[in-house]
Design a protein around this motif. Sequence first.
Motif, PDB file in Angstrom:
ATOM      1  N   MET B 231     -18.086   6.724  -8.815  1.00 50.46           N
ATOM      2  CA  MET B 231     -17.562   5.966  -7.967  1.00 50.46           C
ATOM      3  C   MET B 231     -17.588   4.347  -8.906  1.00 50.46           C
ATOM      4  O   MET B 231     -16.909   3.620  -8.740  1.00 50.46           O
ATOM      5  N   LYS B 232     -18.816   4.556  -9.770  1.00 53.39           N
ATOM      6  CA  LYS B 232     -18.956   3.168 -10.790  1.00 53.39           C
ATOM      7  C   LYS B 232     -17.946   3.201 -11.738  1.00 53.39           C
ATOM      8  O   LYS B 232     -17.007   2.129 -12.027  1.00 53.39           O
ATOM      9  N   ASP B 233     -17.796   4.386 -12.144  1.00 51.32           N
ATOM     10  CA  ASP B 233     -16.431   4.616 -13.197  1.00 51.32           C
ATOM     11  C   ASP B 233     -15.183   4.227 -12.748  1.00 51.32           C
ATOM     12  O   ASP B 233     -14.106   3.177 -13.461  1.00 51.32           O
ATOM     13  N   VAL B 234     -14.858   4.625 -11.608  1.00 49.94           N
ATOM     14  CA  VAL B 234     -13.421   4.405 -11.067  1.00 49.94           C
ATOM     15  C   VAL B 234     -13.153   3.253 -10.728  1.00 49.94           C
ATOM     16  O   VAL B 234     -12.222   2.612 -10.873  1.00 49.94           O
ATOM     17  N   GLU B 235     -14.258   2.416 -10.336  1.00 53.86           N
ATOM     18  CA  GLU B 235     -13.943   0.868 -10.055  1.00 53.86           C
ATOM     19  C   GLU B 235     -13.360   0.092 -10.987  1.00 53.86           C
ATOM     20  O   GLU B 235     -12.600  -0.881 -10.736  1.00 53.86           O
ATOM     21  N   LYS B 236     -13.915   0.563 -12.348  1.00 62.45           N
ATOM     22  CA  LYS B 236     -13.288  -0.437 -13.439  1.00 62.45           C
ATOM     23  C   LYS B 236     -11.929   0.022 -13.863  1.00 62.45           C
ATOM     24  O   LYS B 236     -11.323  -0.786 -14.455  1.00 62.45           O
ATOM     25  N   LEU B 237     -11.358   1.165 -13.335  1.00 59.93           N
ATOM     26  CA  LEU B 237      -9.992   1.541 -13.791  1.00 59.93           C
ATOM     27  C   LEU B 237      -8.798   0.386 -13.311  1.00 59.93           C
ATOM     28  O   LEU B 237      -7.978   0.342 -13.938  1.00 59.93           O
ATOM     29  N   GLY B 238      -9.279  -0.110 -12.180  1.00 59.14           N
ATOM     30  CA  GLY B 238      -8.048  -1.360 -11.798  1.00 59.14           C
ATOM     31  C   GLY B 238      -6.928  -0.499 -11.067  1.00 59.14           C
ATOM     32  O   GLY B 238      -6.040  -1.299 -11.091  1.00 59.14           O
ATOM     33  N   ILE B 239      -7.004   0.532 -10.767  1.00 61.14           N
ATOM     34  CA  ILE B 239      -5.717   1.148 -10.151  1.00 61.14           C
ATOM     35  C   ILE B 239      -5.535   0.613  -8.734  1.00 61.14           C
ATOM     36  O   ILE B 239      -4.319   0.191  -8.633  1.00 61.14           O
ATOM     37  N   GLY B 240      -6.341   0.470  -8.148  1.00 58.32           N
ATOM     38  CA  GLY B 240      -6.317  -0.138  -6.608  1.00 58.32           C
ATOM     39  C   GLY B 240      -5.655   0.353  -5.477  1.00 58.32           C
ATOM     40  O   GLY B 240      -4.997   1.497  -5.805  1.00 58.32           O
ATOM     41  N   PRO B 241      -5.399  -0.119  -4.376  1.00 57.55           N
ATOM     42  CA  PRO B 241      -4.922   0.227  -3.352  1.00 57.55           C
ATOM     43  C   PRO B 241      -3.326   0.549  -3.624  1.00 57.55           C
ATOM     44  O   PRO B 241      -2.625  -0.264  -4.317  1.00 57.55           O
ATOM     45  N   MET B 242      -2.891   1.928  -3.347  1.00 54.96           N
ATOM     46  CA  MET B 242      -1.560   2.195  -3.593  1.00 54.96           C
ATOM     47  C   MET B 242      -1.108   2.114  -5.191  1.00 54.96           C
ATOM     48  O   MET B 242       0.148   2.218  -5.345  1.00 54.96           O
ATOM     49  N   GLY B 243      -2.158   2.175  -5.781  1.00 50.65           N
ATOM     50  CA  GLY B 243      -1.536   1.914  -7.338  1.00 50.65           C
ATOM     51  C   GLY B 243      -1.172   0.480  -7.776  1.00 50.65           C
ATOM     52  O   GLY B 243      -0.639   0.299  -8.957  1.00 50.65           O
ATOM     53  N   LEU B 244      -1.326  -0.482  -6.740  1.00 51.26           N
ATOM     54  CA  LEU B 244      -0.756  -1.931  -7.114  1.00 51.26           C
ATOM     55  C   LEU B 244      -1.868  -2.905  -7.712  1.00 51.26           C
ATOM     56  O   LEU B 244      -1.568  -4.069  -7.911  1.00 51.26           O
ATOM     57  N   GLY B 245      -3.012  -1.917  -8.181  1.00 47.86           N
ATOM     58  CA  GLY B 245      -4.160  -2.837  -8.921  1.00 47.86           C
ATOM     59  C   GLY B 245      -5.175  -3.318  -7.858  1.00 47.86           C
ATOM     60  O   GLY B 245      -4.718  -3.445  -6.819  1.00 47.86           O
ATOM     61  N   GLY B 246      -6.462  -3.649  -8.319  1.00 52.78           N
ATOM     62  CA  GLY B 246      -7.445  -3.818  -7.530  1.00 52.78           C
ATOM     63  C   GLY B 246      -8.676  -3.101  -7.878  1.00 52.78           C
ATOM     64  O   GLY B 246      -8.793  -2.277  -8.701  1.00 52.78           O
ATOM     65  N   ARG B 247      -9.917  -3.350  -7.302  1.00 56.21           N
ATOM     66  CA  ARG B 247     -11.192  -2.709  -7.379  1.00 56.21           C
ATOM     67  C   ARG B 247     -11.146  -1.372  -6.795  1.00 56.21           C
ATOM     68  O   ARG B 247     -12.014  -0.522  -7.164  1.00 56.21           O
ATOM     69  N   THR B 248     -10.628  -1.317  -5.752  1.00 56.98           N
ATOM     70  CA  THR B 248     -10.901  -0.084  -4.790  1.00 56.98           C
ATOM     71  C   THR B 248      -9.689   0.887  -5.029  1.00 56.98           C
ATOM     72  O   THR B 248      -8.384   0.955  -4.657  1.00 56.98           O
ATOM     73  N   THR B 249     -10.116   1.902  -5.890  1.00 60.84           N
ATOM     74  CA  THR B 249      -9.034   3.082  -6.207  1.00 60.84           C
ATOM     75  C   THR B 249      -9.723   4.290  -5.439  1.00 60.84           C
ATOM     76  O   THR B 249      -8.818   4.987  -5.082  1.00 60.84           O
TER      77      THR B 249
END
Lengths: 190, 294
Positions: B231-249
Amino acid sequence: MIRELEYPFALNKIRDLTVGQRVSISGKLFTGRDRLHKYLFDGGKSPVDLKDGAIYHAGPVAIRRDGVWVVKAAGPTTSMREEPYMAKIIEHYRVRVIIGKGGMGEATRNACAKYGCVYLQAVGGAASLLAESIKAVNSVSFLSEFGAAEALWELTVKGFRAVVTIDAAGRSLHKRIERSSRRVLEKVLK
Amino acid sequence: MRNGHWEKNLFELIRRTSVDLPSDVEAGIKRALKKERKDSHAYWVLETILENAAISRRNDTPLCQDTGTLTFYFGVPVGFDTNAIVAHTRAAVAKATRQGYLRQNTIDSVSGASYDTNIGSASPVFVFQQQARKKVEVRLIMKGGGSENVGLQYSLPDFSINANRDLEGVRRCILDAVWRAQGNGCAPGVVGVCVGGDRATGYKQSKELFLRRLPDRSRVKALARLEERIMKDVEKLGIGPMGLGGRTTLLGVKIDALSRLPASFFVTVSYMCWAFRRRGVLLGSEGGVHRWLY
Protein backbone atom coordinates in the motif's frame (compact mmCIF):
# COMPACT_ATOMS: atom_id res chain seq x y z
CA MET A 1 -13.72 25.63 -16.42
CA ILE A 2 -15.88 23.05 -18.17
CA ARG A 3 -15.97 23.26 -21.97
CA GLU A 4 -19.35 22.70 -23.61
CA LEU A 5 -19.22 20.46 -26.68
CA GLU A 6 -22.17 19.95 -28.95
CA TYR A 7 -22.84 17.56 -31.84
CA PRO A 8 -21.91 17.95 -34.71
CA PHE A 9 -18.39 18.56 -33.43
CA ALA A 10 -16.66 21.29 -35.44
CA LEU A 11 -13.02 20.73 -36.30
CA ASN A 12 -11.85 24.13 -34.99
CA LYS A 13 -13.49 23.49 -31.61
CA ILE A 14 -11.88 20.08 -31.40
CA ARG A 15 -8.45 21.47 -32.27
CA ASP A 16 -8.96 24.02 -29.51
CA LEU A 17 -9.15 21.41 -26.75
CA THR A 18 -6.12 20.46 -24.66
CA VAL A 19 -5.27 17.56 -22.40
CA GLY A 20 -6.69 17.97 -18.91
CA GLN A 21 -9.73 20.07 -19.85
CA ARG A 22 -13.07 18.86 -18.61
CA VAL A 23 -15.93 18.81 -21.05
CA SER A 24 -19.69 18.49 -21.01
CA ILE A 25 -21.18 16.92 -24.14
CA SER A 26 -24.63 17.43 -25.57
CA GLY A 27 -26.34 16.03 -28.65
CA LYS A 28 -25.82 12.73 -30.40
CA LEU A 29 -23.45 9.95 -29.35
CA PHE A 30 -22.97 6.59 -31.03
CA THR A 31 -21.92 3.62 -28.91
CA GLY A 32 -19.65 1.00 -30.39
CA ARG A 33 -17.18 -1.55 -29.15
CA ASP A 34 -15.31 -4.64 -30.26
CA ARG A 35 -17.75 -6.10 -32.80
CA LEU A 36 -18.65 -2.77 -34.39
CA HIS A 37 -15.02 -1.62 -34.69
CA LYS A 38 -14.00 -4.86 -36.36
CA TYR A 39 -17.00 -4.60 -38.70
CA LEU A 40 -16.21 -1.00 -39.72
CA PHE A 41 -12.50 -1.78 -40.02
CA ASP A 42 -13.28 -4.63 -42.41
CA GLY A 43 -15.18 -2.19 -44.64
CA GLY A 44 -18.70 -2.77 -43.33
CA LYS A 45 -21.11 0.06 -44.02
CA SER A 46 -22.11 2.22 -41.06
CA PRO A 47 -25.89 2.48 -40.63
CA VAL A 48 -25.45 6.00 -39.18
CA ASP A 49 -23.51 9.06 -40.35
CA LEU A 50 -20.39 9.14 -38.17
CA LYS A 51 -18.91 12.30 -39.73
CA ASP A 52 -18.15 14.95 -37.10
CA GLY A 53 -19.61 12.57 -34.57
CA ALA A 54 -18.55 10.82 -31.39
CA ILE A 55 -18.03 7.12 -30.82
CA TYR A 56 -18.58 6.08 -27.23
CA HIS A 57 -16.90 2.83 -26.20
CA ALA A 58 -19.74 1.47 -24.13
CA GLY A 59 -22.24 -1.36 -23.87
CA PRO A 60 -25.24 -0.08 -21.95
CA VAL A 61 -27.75 -1.90 -19.76
CA ALA A 62 -30.96 -1.16 -21.65
CA ILE A 63 -34.45 -2.55 -21.20
CA ARG A 64 -37.53 -2.05 -23.32
CA ARG A 65 -40.48 -0.65 -21.41
CA ASP A 66 -43.80 -0.13 -23.26
CA GLY A 67 -41.95 -0.16 -26.58
CA VAL A 68 -39.42 2.48 -25.49
CA TRP A 69 -35.76 1.76 -24.73
CA VAL A 70 -34.60 2.89 -21.29
CA VAL A 71 -30.88 2.98 -20.52
CA LYS A 72 -30.27 2.12 -16.88
CA ALA A 73 -26.48 2.08 -16.88
CA ALA A 74 -23.93 3.22 -19.45
CA GLY A 75 -20.33 3.76 -18.34
CA PRO A 76 -17.31 3.46 -20.65
CA THR A 77 -15.50 0.24 -21.48
CA THR A 78 -11.74 -0.24 -21.97
CA SER A 79 -10.77 1.53 -25.20
CA MET A 80 -7.44 -0.17 -25.78
CA ARG A 81 -9.16 -3.20 -27.32
CA GLU A 82 -10.16 -0.98 -30.27
CA GLU A 83 -6.60 0.23 -30.86
CA PRO A 84 -6.02 -1.98 -33.96
CA TYR A 85 -9.12 -0.49 -35.65
CA MET A 86 -9.52 3.07 -34.35
CA ALA A 87 -7.08 5.01 -36.53
CA LYS A 88 -8.61 3.73 -39.77
CA ILE A 89 -12.12 4.51 -38.55
CA ILE A 90 -11.11 8.07 -37.57
CA GLU A 91 -9.55 8.55 -40.99
CA HIS A 92 -12.35 7.02 -43.00
CA TYR A 93 -15.34 8.51 -41.18
CA ARG A 94 -13.76 11.73 -39.82
CA VAL A 95 -14.98 10.95 -36.33
CA ARG A 96 -14.09 13.91 -34.09
CA VAL A 97 -14.52 12.50 -30.60
CA ILE A 98 -13.74 9.11 -29.05
CA ILE A 99 -15.00 8.49 -25.53
CA GLY A 100 -13.92 5.59 -23.38
CA LYS A 101 -11.64 4.66 -20.54
CA GLY A 102 -7.98 3.83 -20.08
CA GLY A 103 -6.70 5.73 -23.10
CA MET A 104 -5.45 4.47 -26.46
CA GLY A 105 -2.15 3.78 -28.17
CA GLU A 106 0.19 5.42 -30.64
CA ALA A 107 -1.81 4.74 -33.81
CA THR A 108 -4.90 6.44 -32.39
CA ARG A 109 -2.88 9.30 -30.92
CA ASN A 110 -1.31 9.92 -34.33
CA ALA A 111 -4.69 9.73 -36.08
CA CYS A 112 -6.09 12.26 -33.58
CA ALA A 113 -3.32 14.69 -34.47
CA LYS A 114 -3.47 14.07 -38.22
CA TYR A 115 -7.24 14.23 -38.79
CA GLY A 116 -8.39 16.32 -35.82
CA CYS A 117 -9.95 14.12 -33.19
CA VAL A 118 -9.81 13.96 -29.40
CA TYR A 119 -10.01 11.13 -26.92
CA LEU A 120 -12.11 11.78 -23.84
CA GLN A 121 -12.00 9.72 -20.72
CA ALA A 122 -15.26 9.22 -18.86
CA VAL A 123 -15.19 7.87 -15.32
CA GLY A 124 -15.14 4.08 -15.62
CA GLY A 125 -17.90 2.37 -13.72
CA ALA A 126 -19.89 5.57 -13.18
CA ALA A 127 -22.72 3.97 -15.09
CA SER A 128 -25.77 5.28 -13.24
CA LEU A 129 -24.46 8.84 -13.30
CA LEU A 130 -23.65 8.75 -17.02
CA ALA A 131 -27.00 7.09 -17.78
CA GLU A 132 -28.74 10.08 -16.18
CA SER A 133 -27.25 12.29 -18.90
CA ILE A 134 -28.81 10.09 -21.62
CA LYS A 135 -32.07 11.77 -22.57
CA ALA A 136 -33.22 9.46 -25.36
CA VAL A 137 -32.38 6.34 -27.31
CA ASN A 138 -32.85 7.40 -30.95
CA SER A 139 -32.16 4.04 -32.53
CA VAL A 140 -30.26 0.81 -32.18
CA SER A 141 -28.46 -1.08 -34.96
CA PHE A 142 -27.00 -4.61 -35.01
CA LEU A 143 -28.97 -5.57 -31.89
CA SER A 144 -29.65 -9.15 -33.00
CA GLU A 145 -26.29 -9.61 -34.75
CA PHE A 146 -23.99 -8.25 -32.01
CA GLY A 147 -26.16 -8.44 -28.88
CA ALA A 148 -27.20 -5.57 -26.58
CA ALA A 149 -23.75 -4.87 -25.16
CA GLU A 150 -22.08 -4.69 -28.59
CA ALA A 151 -24.85 -3.01 -30.57
CA LEU A 152 -24.61 0.50 -32.02
CA TRP A 153 -26.88 2.67 -29.90
CA GLU A 154 -27.62 6.19 -31.09
CA LEU A 155 -28.19 8.26 -27.97
CA THR A 156 -29.13 11.85 -27.26
CA VAL A 157 -27.21 13.14 -24.25
CA LYS A 158 -27.08 16.33 -22.24
CA GLY A 159 -24.26 17.29 -19.89
CA PHE A 160 -22.29 14.08 -20.40
CA ARG A 161 -19.07 14.51 -18.33
CA ALA A 162 -15.59 13.61 -19.47
CA VAL A 163 -12.02 14.87 -19.52
CA VAL A 164 -9.69 15.31 -22.50
CA THR A 165 -6.82 12.84 -22.19
CA ILE A 166 -5.56 12.76 -25.80
CA ASP A 167 -5.84 16.00 -27.74
CA ALA A 168 -5.64 16.87 -31.42
CA ALA A 169 -2.04 18.05 -30.98
CA GLY A 170 -1.17 14.46 -30.07
CA ARG A 171 -0.59 15.04 -26.34
CA SER A 172 -1.58 12.09 -24.16
CA LEU A 173 -2.14 12.17 -20.41
CA HIS A 174 -2.09 8.36 -20.39
CA LYS A 175 1.38 8.28 -21.90
CA ARG A 176 2.61 10.88 -19.43
CA ILE A 177 1.31 8.94 -16.39
CA GLU A 178 2.62 5.63 -17.72
CA ARG A 179 6.10 7.09 -18.06
CA SER A 180 6.19 8.90 -14.71
CA SER A 181 4.82 5.87 -12.83
CA ARG A 182 7.41 3.66 -14.57
CA ARG A 183 10.22 5.86 -13.23
CA VAL A 184 8.84 5.59 -9.70
CA LEU A 185 8.34 1.83 -10.05
CA GLU A 186 11.98 1.36 -10.95
CA LYS A 187 13.00 3.29 -7.84
CA VAL A 188 10.67 1.33 -5.59
CA LEU A 189 12.02 -1.96 -6.96
CA LYS A 190 15.68 -1.05 -6.47
CA MET B 1 -36.51 -28.29 -1.84
CA ARG B 2 -39.68 -26.27 -2.40
CA ASN B 3 -39.15 -22.88 -3.94
CA GLY B 4 -40.37 -21.08 -0.81
CA HIS B 5 -38.41 -17.85 -0.52
CA TRP B 6 -35.24 -19.01 -2.25
CA GLU B 7 -35.62 -17.45 -5.67
CA LYS B 8 -37.08 -14.22 -4.31
CA ASN B 9 -34.23 -13.69 -1.86
CA LEU B 10 -31.50 -14.72 -4.30
CA PHE B 11 -32.95 -12.15 -6.72
CA GLU B 12 -32.81 -9.56 -3.94
CA LEU B 13 -29.18 -10.48 -3.30
CA ILE B 14 -28.36 -9.85 -6.98
CA ARG B 15 -30.27 -6.56 -7.00
CA ARG B 16 -28.46 -5.29 -3.91
CA THR B 17 -25.08 -6.38 -5.24
CA SER B 18 -25.66 -4.59 -8.53
CA VAL B 19 -26.91 -1.26 -7.15
CA ASP B 20 -25.52 -0.87 -3.63
CA LEU B 21 -21.80 -0.26 -3.09
CA PRO B 22 -20.66 -1.94 0.19
CA SER B 23 -20.11 0.54 3.03
CA ASP B 24 -16.47 -0.46 3.65
CA VAL B 25 -15.61 0.32 0.01
CA GLU B 26 -17.48 3.61 0.06
CA ALA B 27 -15.69 4.58 3.29
CA GLY B 28 -12.37 3.74 1.61
CA ILE B 29 -13.18 6.04 -1.32
CA LYS B 30 -14.18 8.84 1.08
CA ARG B 31 -10.86 8.47 2.91
CA ALA B 32 -9.02 8.59 -0.42
CA LEU B 33 -10.85 11.77 -1.44
CA LYS B 34 -9.38 13.59 1.56
CA LYS B 35 -5.85 12.81 0.37
CA GLU B 36 -6.29 14.33 -3.09
CA ARG B 37 -6.00 17.98 -4.12
CA LYS B 38 -9.35 19.60 -4.79
CA ASP B 39 -8.44 20.84 -8.27
CA SER B 40 -7.04 17.45 -9.39
CA HIS B 41 -8.45 14.85 -11.76
CA ALA B 42 -8.14 12.39 -8.89
CA TYR B 43 -10.55 14.43 -6.78
CA TRP B 44 -12.95 14.81 -9.70
CA VAL B 45 -12.96 11.08 -10.39
CA LEU B 46 -13.46 10.09 -6.74
CA GLU B 47 -16.23 12.65 -6.32
CA THR B 48 -17.92 11.30 -9.46
CA ILE B 49 -17.62 7.74 -8.10
CA LEU B 50 -19.32 8.73 -4.84
CA GLU B 51 -22.03 10.58 -6.71
CA ASN B 52 -22.56 7.54 -8.91
CA ALA B 53 -22.95 5.33 -5.82
CA ALA B 54 -25.64 7.66 -4.48
CA ILE B 55 -27.47 7.78 -7.83
CA SER B 56 -27.38 3.99 -8.16
CA ARG B 57 -29.08 3.59 -4.79
CA ARG B 58 -31.61 6.33 -5.48
CA ASN B 59 -32.50 5.20 -9.02
CA ASP B 60 -32.12 1.49 -8.26
CA THR B 61 -29.76 1.12 -11.26
CA PRO B 62 -26.51 -0.85 -11.72
CA LEU B 63 -23.36 0.82 -10.34
CA CYS B 64 -21.54 -0.28 -13.49
CA GLN B 65 -23.00 -1.38 -16.82
CA ASP B 66 -20.59 -4.31 -16.90
CA THR B 67 -22.42 -6.43 -14.36
CA GLY B 68 -19.65 -8.95 -14.80
CA THR B 69 -19.13 -12.56 -13.92
CA LEU B 70 -21.44 -13.55 -11.08
CA THR B 71 -19.74 -15.89 -8.63
CA PHE B 72 -21.95 -17.31 -5.89
CA TYR B 73 -20.13 -18.68 -2.86
CA PHE B 74 -22.40 -21.02 -0.92
CA GLY B 75 -21.78 -22.34 2.56
CA VAL B 76 -24.33 -25.15 2.98
CA PRO B 77 -25.28 -27.61 5.74
CA VAL B 78 -24.74 -31.36 5.46
CA GLY B 79 -27.29 -33.04 3.17
CA PHE B 80 -28.26 -29.78 1.44
CA ASP B 81 -29.70 -30.10 -2.09
CA THR B 82 -27.21 -28.13 -4.18
CA ASN B 83 -28.91 -28.98 -7.50
CA ALA B 84 -32.09 -27.26 -6.34
CA ILE B 85 -30.32 -24.08 -5.23
CA VAL B 86 -28.45 -23.94 -8.53
CA ALA B 87 -31.80 -23.98 -10.32
CA HIS B 88 -33.23 -21.26 -8.06
CA THR B 89 -30.13 -19.13 -8.52
CA ARG B 90 -30.27 -19.46 -12.31
CA ALA B 91 -33.94 -18.42 -12.26
CA ALA B 92 -33.05 -15.39 -10.13
CA VAL B 93 -30.23 -14.42 -12.53
CA ALA B 94 -32.60 -14.65 -15.51
CA LYS B 95 -35.14 -12.46 -13.73
CA ALA B 96 -32.52 -9.89 -12.73
CA THR B 97 -31.41 -9.73 -16.38
CA ARG B 98 -34.96 -9.18 -17.64
CA GLN B 99 -35.43 -6.39 -15.11
CA GLY B 100 -32.17 -4.61 -16.04
CA TYR B 101 -30.18 -5.27 -12.87
CA LEU B 102 -27.83 -7.32 -15.04
CA ARG B 103 -26.73 -6.62 -18.59
CA GLN B 104 -27.12 -9.30 -21.27
CA ASN B 105 -23.52 -10.10 -20.66
CA THR B 106 -22.92 -13.72 -21.64
CA ILE B 107 -21.58 -14.66 -25.05
CA ASP B 108 -21.32 -18.00 -26.82
CA SER B 109 -17.57 -18.23 -27.37
CA VAL B 110 -17.89 -20.13 -30.67
CA SER B 111 -20.85 -18.53 -32.45
CA GLY B 112 -20.54 -15.07 -30.86
CA ALA B 113 -24.25 -15.08 -30.02
CA SER B 114 -25.42 -13.22 -26.93
CA TYR B 115 -27.53 -15.19 -24.43
CA ASP B 116 -30.77 -13.51 -23.38
CA THR B 117 -30.68 -14.27 -19.68
CA ASN B 118 -27.00 -14.77 -18.76
CA ILE B 119 -27.38 -18.50 -18.28
CA GLY B 120 -24.38 -20.17 -19.89
CA SER B 121 -21.92 -22.98 -19.29
CA ALA B 122 -19.78 -20.74 -17.08
CA SER B 123 -22.47 -18.29 -16.01
CA PRO B 124 -23.19 -17.89 -13.22
CA VAL B 125 -20.29 -19.51 -11.35
CA PHE B 126 -20.99 -21.64 -8.26
CA VAL B 127 -18.62 -22.44 -5.41
CA PHE B 128 -19.93 -24.79 -2.71
CA GLN B 129 -18.50 -25.48 0.68
CA GLN B 130 -20.06 -27.60 3.38
CA GLN B 131 -20.45 -26.00 6.79
CA ALA B 132 -21.44 -27.32 10.21
CA ARG B 133 -24.23 -24.82 10.77
CA LYS B 134 -27.86 -25.20 9.68
CA LYS B 135 -28.15 -21.86 7.87
CA VAL B 136 -27.22 -21.32 4.22
CA GLU B 137 -24.65 -18.61 3.62
CA VAL B 138 -24.65 -17.01 0.18
CA ARG B 139 -22.06 -14.46 -0.90
CA LEU B 140 -22.03 -12.91 -4.34
CA ILE B 141 -19.22 -11.16 -6.19
CA MET B 142 -19.89 -9.43 -9.51
CA LYS B 143 -16.67 -8.69 -11.34
CA GLY B 144 -16.52 -6.87 -14.66
CA GLY B 145 -14.35 -7.63 -17.68
CA GLY B 146 -12.19 -4.52 -17.45
CA SER B 147 -10.83 -5.59 -14.09
CA GLU B 148 -10.73 -9.27 -15.08
CA ASN B 149 -8.58 -8.50 -18.12
CA VAL B 150 -5.80 -6.91 -16.05
CA GLY B 151 -5.36 -9.96 -13.80
CA LEU B 152 -1.96 -11.71 -14.14
CA GLN B 153 -0.26 -14.91 -13.09
CA TYR B 154 3.51 -15.02 -12.64
CA SER B 155 5.66 -18.13 -12.53
CA LEU B 156 8.73 -17.53 -10.35
CA PRO B 157 11.56 -17.08 -10.83
CA ASP B 158 10.69 -14.38 -13.38
CA PHE B 159 13.89 -12.71 -14.55
CA SER B 160 12.09 -10.03 -16.55
CA ILE B 161 11.07 -8.37 -13.26
CA ASN B 162 13.93 -9.81 -11.20
CA ALA B 163 11.52 -11.80 -9.03
CA ASN B 164 12.88 -14.77 -7.08
CA ARG B 165 10.99 -17.34 -5.05
CA ASP B 166 10.57 -15.25 -1.92
CA LEU B 167 8.31 -12.50 -0.56
CA GLU B 168 10.42 -9.83 -2.24
CA GLY B 169 9.68 -11.64 -5.51
CA VAL B 170 5.98 -11.58 -4.64
CA ARG B 171 6.20 -7.83 -3.99
CA ARG B 172 7.75 -7.32 -7.42
CA CYS B 173 4.97 -9.28 -9.09
CA ILE B 174 2.24 -7.27 -7.38
CA LEU B 175 3.81 -3.90 -8.19
CA ASP B 176 4.41 -4.97 -11.79
CA ALA B 177 0.77 -6.02 -12.13
CA VAL B 178 -0.50 -2.76 -10.64
CA TRP B 179 1.75 -0.74 -12.93
CA ARG B 180 0.65 -2.70 -16.01
CA ALA B 181 -3.02 -2.23 -15.09
CA GLN B 182 -2.63 1.59 -14.96
CA GLY B 183 -6.24 2.86 -14.91
CA ASN B 184 -7.61 -0.01 -16.99
CA GLY B 185 -8.95 -2.06 -14.09
CA CYS B 186 -10.94 1.03 -12.98
CA ALA B 187 -8.60 2.30 -10.29
CA PRO B 188 -8.65 2.70 -7.35
CA GLY B 189 -9.29 -1.00 -7.00
CA VAL B 190 -8.34 -3.83 -4.70
CA VAL B 191 -5.88 -6.57 -5.61
CA GLY B 192 -6.26 -10.14 -4.41
CA VAL B 193 -3.00 -12.09 -4.47
CA CYS B 194 -2.43 -15.80 -4.06
CA VAL B 195 1.07 -17.09 -3.46
CA GLY B 196 1.38 -20.74 -4.46
CA GLY B 197 -1.27 -23.24 -5.50
CA ASP B 198 -1.52 -24.40 -9.10
CA ARG B 199 -2.68 -22.24 -12.01
CA ALA B 200 -6.37 -22.88 -11.36
CA THR B 201 -6.43 -22.72 -7.54
CA GLY B 202 -4.20 -19.65 -7.64
CA TYR B 203 -6.78 -17.63 -9.54
CA LYS B 204 -9.66 -19.09 -7.55
CA GLN B 205 -8.06 -18.18 -4.23
CA SER B 206 -6.97 -14.72 -5.39
CA LYS B 207 -10.62 -13.95 -6.17
CA GLU B 208 -12.01 -15.40 -2.95
CA LEU B 209 -9.98 -12.77 -1.12
CA PHE B 210 -12.47 -10.20 -2.41
CA LEU B 211 -14.90 -11.63 0.14
CA ARG B 212 -12.76 -10.02 2.83
CA ARG B 213 -13.61 -6.53 4.03
CA LEU B 214 -11.37 -3.65 3.07
CA PRO B 215 -9.80 -2.82 6.47
CA ASP B 216 -8.81 -6.36 7.55
CA ARG B 217 -5.28 -7.74 7.29
CA SER B 218 -3.96 -11.21 6.49
CA ARG B 219 -3.80 -13.57 9.47
CA VAL B 220 -0.32 -14.62 8.35
CA LYS B 221 1.96 -11.99 9.87
CA ALA B 222 4.51 -11.92 7.05
CA LEU B 223 1.71 -11.46 4.51
CA ALA B 224 0.03 -8.76 6.61
CA ARG B 225 3.33 -6.85 6.64
CA LEU B 226 3.62 -7.28 2.88
CA GLU B 227 0.07 -5.94 2.43
CA GLU B 228 1.04 -2.79 4.33
CA ARG B 229 4.28 -2.40 2.42
CA ILE B 230 2.51 -2.72 -0.95
CA MET B 231 0.00 0.00 0.00
CA LYS B 232 2.87 2.37 0.79
CA ASP B 233 4.76 1.51 -2.42
CA VAL B 234 1.69 1.88 -4.59
CA GLU B 235 0.86 5.32 -3.23
CA LYS B 236 4.14 6.59 -4.68
CA LEU B 237 3.40 5.37 -8.21
CA GLY B 238 1.06 8.30 -8.92
CA ILE B 239 -1.21 6.35 -11.27
CA GLY B 240 -4.29 7.60 -9.43
CA PRO B 241 -8.03 7.12 -9.93
CA MET B 242 -8.79 5.91 -13.48
CA GLY B 243 -5.07 6.31 -14.23
CA LEU B 244 -5.33 10.10 -14.48
CA GLY B 245 -2.71 10.72 -11.77
CA GLY B 246 -2.97 11.09 -8.01
CA ARG B 247 -2.13 9.38 -4.75
CA THR B 248 -4.91 6.81 -4.72
CA THR B 249 -4.06 3.88 -6.98
CA LEU B 250 -5.40 1.09 -4.78
CA LEU B 251 -7.99 0.95 -2.01
CA GLY B 252 -6.57 -2.27 -0.63
CA VAL B 253 -4.49 -5.38 -1.13
CA LYS B 254 -5.28 -8.88 0.15
CA ILE B 255 -2.63 -11.61 0.11
CA ASP B 256 -3.00 -15.28 0.93
CA ALA B 257 -0.87 -18.37 0.38
CA LEU B 258 -1.59 -21.96 -0.70
CA SER B 259 0.77 -24.91 -0.62
CA ARG B 260 2.56 -25.62 -3.91
CA LEU B 261 4.59 -28.22 -5.77
CA PRO B 262 8.37 -28.06 -5.47
CA ALA B 263 8.58 -27.25 -9.18
CA SER B 264 5.97 -24.47 -9.21
CA PHE B 265 5.83 -21.06 -7.57
CA PHE B 266 2.91 -19.07 -8.90
CA VAL B 267 1.96 -15.57 -7.85
CA THR B 268 -1.56 -14.82 -9.03
CA VAL B 269 -2.91 -11.29 -8.99
CA SER B 270 -6.60 -10.55 -9.49
CA TYR B 271 -7.87 -7.00 -9.69
CA MET B 272 -11.25 -5.79 -8.44
CA CYS B 273 -12.41 -2.38 -9.67
CA TRP B 274 -13.62 0.39 -7.34
CA ALA B 275 -17.17 -0.69 -8.28
CA PHE B 276 -16.60 -3.51 -5.86
CA ARG B 277 -19.83 -5.46 -5.99
CA ARG B 278 -19.96 -7.80 -3.04
CA ARG B 279 -22.98 -8.70 -0.94
CA GLY B 280 -24.08 -11.67 1.12
CA VAL B 281 -27.02 -13.11 2.98
CA LEU B 282 -27.68 -15.77 5.58
CA LEU B 283 -30.77 -17.78 4.68
CA GLY B 284 -32.84 -20.11 6.86
CA SER B 285 -33.82 -23.68 5.93
CA GLU B 286 -36.85 -22.43 3.93
CA GLY B 287 -34.86 -19.71 2.19
CA GLY B 288 -36.07 -16.85 4.39
CA VAL B 289 -33.63 -14.06 5.22
CA HIS B 290 -31.93 -14.50 8.56
CA ARG B 291 -29.49 -11.62 8.15
CA TRP B 292 -27.80 -9.57 5.41
CA LEU B 293 -24.00 -9.66 5.40
CA TYR B 294 -21.53 -6.79 4.78
